[in-house]
Scaffold this motif. Structure first.
Motif, PDB file in Angstrom:
ATOM      1  N   ALA A   1       4.381  -1.466  -7.172  1.00 38.85           N
ATOM      2  CA  ALA A   1       4.733  -2.522  -6.227  1.00 38.85           C
ATOM      3  C   ALA A   1       4.899  -1.972  -4.822  1.00 38.85           C
ATOM      4  CB  ALA A   1       6.018  -3.211  -6.685  1.00 38.85           C
ATOM      5  N   THR A   2       5.452  -0.775  -4.703  1.00 34.78           N
ATOM      6  CA  THR A   2       5.692  -0.182  -3.389  1.00 34.78           C
ATOM      7  C   THR A   2       4.406   0.299  -2.750  1.00 34.78           C
ATOM      8  OG1 THR A   2       7.911   0.513  -4.065  1.00 34.78           O
ATOM      9  CG2 THR A   2       6.950   1.632  -2.165  1.00 34.78           C
ATOM     10  N   ALA A   3       3.553   0.950  -3.556  1.00 34.68           N
ATOM     11  CA  ALA A   3       2.350   1.577  -3.004  1.00 34.68           C
ATOM     12  C   ALA A   3       1.201   0.607  -2.816  1.00 34.68           C
ATOM     13  CB  ALA A   3       1.905   2.717  -3.921  1.00 34.68           C
ATOM     14  N   SER A   4       1.300  -0.599  -3.368  1.00 34.84           N
ATOM     15  CA  SER A   4       0.178  -1.535  -3.282  1.00 34.84           C
ATOM     16  C   SER A   4      -0.119  -1.970  -1.855  1.00 34.84           C
ATOM     17  CB  SER A   4       0.458  -2.759  -4.153  1.00 34.84           C
ATOM     18  OG  SER A   4       1.642  -3.424  -3.721  1.00 34.84           O
ATOM     19  N   SER A   5       0.873  -1.891  -0.982  1.00 33.50           N
ATOM     20  CA  SER A   5       0.681  -2.329   0.402  1.00 33.50           C
ATOM     21  C   SER A   5       0.632  -1.164   1.378  1.00 33.50           C
ATOM     22  CB  SER A   5       1.813  -3.290   0.800  1.00 33.50           C
ATOM     23  OG  SER A   5       3.077  -2.649   0.682  1.00 33.50           O
ATOM     24  N   ARG A   6       0.513   0.049   0.885  1.00 38.45           N
ATOM     25  CA  ARG A   6       0.501   1.233   1.748  1.00 38.45           C
ATOM     26  C   ARG A   6      -0.765   2.050   1.496  1.00 38.45           C
ATOM     27  NH1 ARG A   6       4.756   0.363   5.359  1.00 38.45           N
ATOM     28  NH2 ARG A   6       6.487  -0.549   4.173  1.00 38.45           N
ATOM     29  N   PRO A   7      -1.217   2.797   2.497  1.00 36.88           N
ATOM     30  CA  PRO A   7      -2.355   3.695   2.260  1.00 36.88           C
ATOM     31  C   PRO A   7      -1.980   4.763   1.242  1.00 36.88           C
ATOM     32  CG  PRO A   7      -1.950   3.391   4.611  1.00 36.88           C
ATOM     33  CD  PRO A   7      -0.779   2.806   3.903  1.00 36.88           C
ATOM     34  N   VAL A   8      -2.869   4.999   0.298  1.00 35.22           N
ATOM     35  CA  VAL A   8      -2.629   5.988  -0.748  1.00 35.22           C
ATOM     36  C   VAL A   8      -3.757   7.017  -0.722  1.00 35.22           C
ATOM     37  CG1 VAL A   8      -2.333   6.405  -3.218  1.00 35.22           C
ATOM     38  CG2 VAL A   8      -1.437   4.301  -2.183  1.00 35.22           C
ATOM     39  N   LEU A   9      -3.388   8.267  -0.591  1.00 37.58           N
ATOM     40  CA  LEU A   9      -4.334   9.368  -0.671  1.00 37.58           C
ATOM     41  C   LEU A   9      -4.190  10.006  -2.046  1.00 37.58           C
ATOM     42  CD1 LEU A   9      -3.805  11.069   2.822  1.00 37.58           C
ATOM     43  CD2 LEU A   9      -5.508   9.357   2.171  1.00 37.58           C
ATOM     44  N   ALA A  10      -5.294  10.105  -2.784  1.00 38.83           N
ATOM     45  CA  ALA A  10      -5.275  10.636  -4.150  1.00 38.83           C
ATOM     46  C   ALA A  10      -5.791  12.061  -4.157  1.00 38.83           C
ATOM     47  CB  ALA A  10      -6.111   9.767  -5.075  1.00 38.83           C
ATOM     48  N   LEU A  11      -4.940  12.976  -4.578  1.00 40.02           N
ATOM     49  CA  LEU A  11      -5.331  14.375  -4.717  1.00 40.02           C
ATOM     50  C   LEU A  11      -6.264  14.532  -5.918  1.00 40.02           C
ATOM     51  CD1 LEU A  11      -1.808  15.941  -4.173  1.00 40.02           C
ATOM     52  CD2 LEU A  11      -3.767  16.257  -2.649  1.00 40.02           C
ATOM     53  N   PRO A  12      -7.065  15.599  -5.957  1.00 39.73           N
ATOM     54  CA  PRO A  12      -7.818  15.889  -7.183  1.00 39.73           C
ATOM     55  C   PRO A  12      -6.860  16.022  -8.364  1.00 39.73           C
ATOM     56  CG  PRO A  12      -8.593  17.254  -5.375  1.00 39.73           C
ATOM     57  CD  PRO A  12      -7.348  16.564  -4.887  1.00 39.73           C
TER      58      PRO A  12
END
Length: 743
Positions: free
Chosen positions: A320-331
């Motif tokens: 719920a928190t991250a759905s509206s924020r930019p998310v960078l996914a590490l390998p």
């Protein structure tokens, strides 16, 4: 008091030049103590900047860690009277010993708090409110020291040496209307360990991280406190997978069929249940659901139930928190990218793909990113990374920190966002450098110094995942300053880049030596090869290869650089577990076989010790003088056995050795084998001739003797008949009447 080094003495003099405190009775200095302070002071809150007018508010706690009681403990604020002018000087200031003099105490009544008594082990709160003019800080922009000294009475009389202390940096409120940008990145990353059976290990540690005040809980508290303030997430999806597995009861590695494959669907007669049933099917690669154990039907403990609930709640809250924020996914697994590109580039591709699958399953849009924990990346790795990947490198990754208006450079054909390693380093001791308040004040100080120097480059900072001390929820609430603009890192990455030569990249032999070595990647390859072999042996399609790939990727994490042998042993345990499964498919040969001629059959038995169907073959090899034929391929059900019959043909008489090996259908050995001695009793042509001649002689003798024996027998029969007639019998006379009857 020992004399400080010339550098520290000069720096301390610079920081305190002209400092005079109204009403101060003693300077805030102390000799470096041989033992730690008896009182531990922690700053909970502090005014984020020095106002032009008004008060500076400081609150915190003081804890007595000694064995004696302290009384009349005064908590005095202190500050420096000369600014720290540059970011370089700020970095040097962090290294100053906590006991060295950096500024005067304020001892004016009403500006300090007093704790009447503090017994051993007790903690008390304090609150100081100091008018800014009493700090006698000049009207100069820059950064200043500020902190608290605790002085009390004990068996040692009160003196000018502080019994406890805490300090941090505080910027002067900028006087002009300009603003400085900063980009804050919250991190979800950390070591993930698997037990030999494929469960998530270290559950006690996970429980502590998830509980209130734990590092994972604190990260979400900090995010919640941000409100509308922009920030970004940097996430290792392997952590999310681990939490998902914990939420499902932490199942073990499984070779159960994948029920999403057509033809392998579960039977509709099974009653529905909220819990994964024993032997149920693991989710496919594009989901987060781990495979069920299929082997452990024991009821979960109370701790396991609580951990599962906590992990599930955290995942829901994070989504719920991250759905509206930019998310960078590490390998996936926070892979050691530099090492992977050097030793096994395919691992990098696998880690990127798996991360994208996990984030898609969570329904969270994300962008691939590479952000080495060591802030440095090899040139080979930079060149290998795709152009749509956000690369984050520290400013210490360059021989000379690049000058760029947007904190973005172009290096080896890729855009690179330059982060502030100074802001990430946190504050000075004795407080923990990663304390939220220390990090916030360091970030504000770095931004204020850039603003004063007309440096427009945003301060990009990746916050750590481990928090100590104050509740992290206050981080953003005090970061909202009129002169500071927060921007997402993805927005920064899209801005124009300044070209930087590859020669300015600092990646030394020491950096390369710190990488995971080729041995770690070779061990990972052996484990994944074993999982691929097991998948080929299993009749139904499973997710065993995916499960093992995840386990070895986390073992190749950059997080394991400090203790690579532990990760190597973890990978070895995965390989051993898979080999044990393969070895459960066995072959049982007879003790010995004797052929009655040069050819003949012999049986052998193949046994499936697994709880899933398999398709295997038994391969027979000989010494070259015995040929073995027969169909050794078998499809076996769970816990089943089957007899295989072979035909053996010997080229010579004697004992021959036959080795029987269980293999996959394509001929790769699984581990089980048996050796069978075969004795061949072959009869030669000469023996057949002798036997034929003997038969001729036998029948010839029979033909020669049989007629004489027949005549002799007949003569004996005739003589016997003659001897049977009466001795007085006479011949019949004519005319004398009828002849008498023969006896």
């Amino acid at each position: 008091m020992p004399r400080p080094s010339s550098f520290r003495a000069a720096l301390a003099g610079l920081l305190t030049l002209g400092a005079v405190t109204s009403g101060a009775s003693a300077p805030a200095y102390a000799a470096p103590a041989e033992e730690s302070d008896p009182l531990v002071v922690h700053l909970d809150t502090i005014s984020p900047e020095l106002p032009r007018t008004g008060d500076v508010e400081i609150t915190g706690t003081v804890t007595n860690v000694s064995d004696e009681t302290f009384t009349r403990i005064n908590l005095h604020a202190f500050s420096s009277q000369a600014p720290i002018p540059t970011t370089t000087a700020l970095a040097e200031s962090v290294t100053i010993d906590p006991a060295e003099y950096v500024g005067q105490r304020v001892t004016v009544p009403g500006t300090f708090d007093t704790v009447d008594e503090l017994a051993p082990g007790e903690t008390a709160s304090f609150a100081d409110s100091v008018p800014v003019e009493l700090l006698e800080i000049p009207d100069e922009e820059g950064v200043y020291w500020i902190g608290i000294h605790a002085l009390g009475d004990s068996s040692v009389p009160r003196d000018s040496v502080a019994d406890g202390r805490a300090r941090t940096f505080i910027p002067r409120e900028p006087s002009r209307g300009a603003t400085q940008e900063a980009s804050v990145i919250l991190s979800i990353r950390g070591r993930v360990w698997y037990s030999p059976d494929g469960r998530i290990s270290g559950t006690d540690r996970w429980a502590r991280r998830l509980e209130e005040g734990g590092s994972l809980d604190a990260a979400l508290d900090m995010a919640d406190s941000a409100g509308d303030a922009p920030y970004s997430w940097l996430v290792d999806p392997a952590v999310l997978v681990a939490l998902r597995r914990l939420a499902l009861g932490n199942p073990a590695r499984s070779i159960a069929p994948d029920d999403t494959v057509p033809g392998q669907e579960p039977t509709p007669t099974e009653p529905p249940t909220d819990e994964p049933p024993t032997g149920s099917t693991p989710e496919p690669a594009e989901t987060l659901t781990p495979p069920p154990t299929g082997t452990d039907a024991s009821a979960p403990t109370d701790d396991e139930v609580l951990l599962a609930a906590a992990a599930d709640a955290w995942l829901a809250r994070f989504s719920a928190t991250a759905s509206s924020r930019p998310v960078l996914a590490l390998p996936f697994g926070d892979l050691d990218v530099s090492a992977a590109v050097r030793h096994d580039p395919v691992r990098y591709d696998q880690a990127v793909v798996r991360s994208a699958e996990v984030m898609t399953a969570l329904g969270l849009p994300s962008q691939p990113a590479v952000s080495p924990a060591a802030d440095r990346l090899s040139p080979e790795a930079i060149a290998r990374v795709s152009t749509d990947t956000v690369i984050l490198l520290g400013d210490n990754a360059f021989v000379l920190p690049p000058t760029t208006p947007h904190s973005v450079v172009r290096l080896l054909g890729h855009k690179v966002v330059v982060t502030s390693t100074g802001a990430e380093a946190g504050g000075p001791g004795p407080t923990a450098a990663t304390d939220p308040l220390a990090l916030r004040q360091r970030l504000l100080s770095e931004a204020a110094l850039r603003l004063a120097a007309d440096d427009t480059a945003p301060v990009v900072v990746t916050l750590p995942t481990v928090w100590r001390g104050e509740d992290a929820a206050s981080f953003f609430s005090r970061l909202d300053r009129p002169w500071l603009d927060l921007v997402p890192v993805t927005e920064v990455a899209e801005r124009g880049a300044v070209g930087v030569k590859a020669s300015n990249l600092s990646y030394t032999e020491l950096d390369q030596e710190a990488e995971l070595d080729a041995v770690a990647f070779a061990a990972a390859t052996r484990a994944t090869d074993a999982s691929a072999l097991l998948e080929r042996v299993l009749t139904l399609q499973t997710t065993i290869e995916l499960q093992v790939r995840e386990e070895v990727l986390v073992a190749l994490s950059e997080q394991h650089r400090a203790r690579p042998r532990l990760a190597l042993r973890a990978t070895g345990r995965v390989e051993e577990a898979l080999e044990d499964d393969l070895a459960k498919i066995t072959v049982e040969a007879p003790t010995a076989v004797t052929l009655s001629s040069d050819a003949g059959p012999f049986p052998t038995t193949v046994v499936n010790g697994l709880d899933q169907p398999v398709t295997v073959q038994v391969r027979a090899t000989t010494d070259g003088e015995l040929t073995v034929t027969g169909d050794g391929e078998r499809e076996l059900g769970p816990r089943a056995r089957s007899v295989i019959r072979y035909e053996a043909t010997a080229a010579r008489a004697g004992v021959h050795s036959v080795r029987l090996v269980v293999t996959s259908v394509d001929g790769e050995p699984l581990g089980s084998s048996d050796v069978l001695p075969v004795r061949a009793a072959r009869v030669s042509a000469l023996i057949w001739i002798v036997m034929a001649l003997g038969a001729l002689v036998l029948f010839g003798m029979i033909g020669y003797r049989l007629p004489g024996q027949i005549r002799q027998r007949r003569a004996e029969l005739a003589a016997a008949e003659a001897a049977a007639e009466p001795a007085d019998a006479q011949p019949t006379t004519a005319g004398t009447g009828p002849a008498p009857e023969r006896a």
